[in-house]
Design a protein around this motif. Structure first.
Motif, PDB file in Angstrom:
ATOM      1  N   ARG A  51       0.858  -1.190   0.000  1.00 50.36           N
ATOM      2  CA  ARG A  51       0.000   0.000   0.000  1.00 50.36           C
ATOM      3  C   ARG A  51       0.898   1.244   0.000  1.00 50.36           C
ATOM      4  NH1 ARG A  51      -4.854   0.690   3.798  1.00 50.36           N
ATOM      5  NH2 ARG A  51      -4.935   2.406   2.337  1.00 50.36           N
ATOM      6  N   ASP A  52       0.461   2.259  -0.703  1.00 45.36           N
ATOM      7  CA  ASP A  52       1.330   3.440  -0.832  1.00 45.36           C
ATOM      8  C   ASP A  52       1.701   4.044   0.525  1.00 45.36           C
ATOM      9  OD1 ASP A  52      -1.175   4.498  -0.312  1.00 45.36           O
ATOM     10  OD2 ASP A  52      -1.029   6.085  -1.831  1.00 45.36           O
ATOM     11  N   ASP A  53       0.740   4.000   1.479  1.00 43.45           N
ATOM     12  CA  ASP A  53       0.974   4.593   2.805  1.00 43.45           C
ATOM     13  C   ASP A  53       2.141   3.922   3.537  1.00 43.45           C
ATOM     14  OD1 ASP A  53      -2.176   5.762   3.260  1.00 43.45           O
ATOM     15  OD2 ASP A  53      -1.876   4.032   1.963  1.00 43.45           O
TER      16      ASP A  53
HETATM   17 ZN    ZN Z   1      -3.115   4.716   0.512  1.00 49.27          ZN
END
Ligand code: ZN
Ligand code: PRT
Length: 292
Positions: A51-53
């Motif tokens: 996930r990008d986070d």
């Molecule tokens: Zn995200």
């Protein structure tokens, strides 16, 4: 033997272009069954699909040496970790453009961010929003939400929002208007600043030089044309991003052939201007690879 790890978004707005850049660097991967880990076959670089986070935290925690992520998330996590200097932005990548903007209900009578003083602002980027507002001397109450920020004013949980905007249609659909852009963001390549051994550093330098080549090639065009010798200075000045073109005599003619790599976009207007000073047989070709 040392291997590098790069984290990219598994599935979302940044995934396709991130993978395209890696593939254009000549990297081929064997995919694991769960598809979260791709093993680099002919270059010792593996890909983590997450996930990008999670990407900035993985970089800061030393799980990977490289990551492709939006500047919005990278800045948020760096601020969250007290301006952590464990990672650095190596290169903006020219995609995933958006703004972190302040928005208010359409019918709210307010014309500048300073009028939000003391009000509640809903956002998924609490640290970044607080930091950017503080730099403007505005103190607000931040209401942290993990998603659907745009419905907060309608629900009465905040007076305004700070959210990512690209086309603006989400704001319009929720009867909000953009008050002020706080931060311009795009996808960027981040790199660890932790010390790594010489072998890894060598790999990292090779990979960064390939990425630079891929991005420069994407931005560049190879231009070939014929021109009168006396027009050389004018032609050089008209070729975008060129200082030293290659010059070749043309057999049996007083004209010359000029070849140059243009580092900036070549528009039709450039070609028309070149023709106007005597250029002919103008060809513009894509550049596939570059190594400085
Ligand atoms: Zn995200
Ligand atoms: O599952 P994962 O956590 O990996 O994905 P995600 O859903 O959190 O992220 P994703 O794929 O939506 O976005 C990834 C990155 O793309 C963001 O961190 C930004 O850097 C960048 N990006 C570019 C955007 C947008 N444009 C964008 N428009 N991220 C989100 N949006 C959302 C925004 O939050 C709002 O809800 O789109 C809506 C606004 O869009 P417009 O076009 O209506 O203005």
């Amino acid at each position: 033997m040392s291997r590098l790890r790069v984290a990219i978004q598994k599935s979302g707005r940044l995934s396709e272009r991130s993978l395209e850049i890696l593939r254009n660097c000549g990297l081929k991967f064997a995919r694991s069954k769960d598809k979260l880990f791709w093993y680099g076959q002919d270059f010792p670089l593996d890909v983590l699909l997450v996930r990008d986070d999670d990407i900035p935290r993985m970089l800061l925690d030393g799980v990977c040496e490289l990551g492709i992520v939006g500047e919005n998330i990278a800045r948020e996590v760096m601020l969250e970790r007290n301006g952590s200097d464990g990672m650095t932005c190596r290169r903006k990548l020219g995609f995933g453009h958006c703004h972190l903007s302040l928005a208010v209900p359409e019918n709210m009578e307010i014309s500048s961010a300073s009028e939000l003083q003391g009000l509640r602002i809903a956002t998924s980027y609490p640290s970044l929003t607080r930091d950017l507002l503080a730099k403007k001397g505005i103190s607000t109450e931040i209401v942290e939400l993990s998603g659907s920020v745009e419905i907060a004013p309608g629900l009465g949980t905040a007076e305004a929002i700070a959210d990512l905007v690209s086309t603006g249609s989400t704001l319009r659909a929720n009867h909000l208007r953009e008050l002020e852009v706080l931060f311009d963001s795009q996808a960027a390549l981040y790199c660890t600043t932790r010390s790594i051994d010489d072998e890894k550093q060598g790999l990292l330098d090779r990979f960064l030089s390939r990425i630079e080549g891929v991005l420069q090639a994407a931005e560049s065009k190879y231009v070939m044309l014929h021109a009168p010798r006396e027009a050389l200075d004018k032609i050089t000045a008209l070729l975008p991003g060129v200082e030293h073109p290659s010059i070749m005599p043309l057999e049996g003619s007083d004209r010359i052939a000029i070849h140059a790599v243009c580092g900036e976009t070549v528009f039709w207007e450039h070609l028309e201007a070149l023709k106007a000073v005597g250029a002919s047989a103008i060809l513009v070709l894509p550049v596939e690879k570059m190594l400085a």
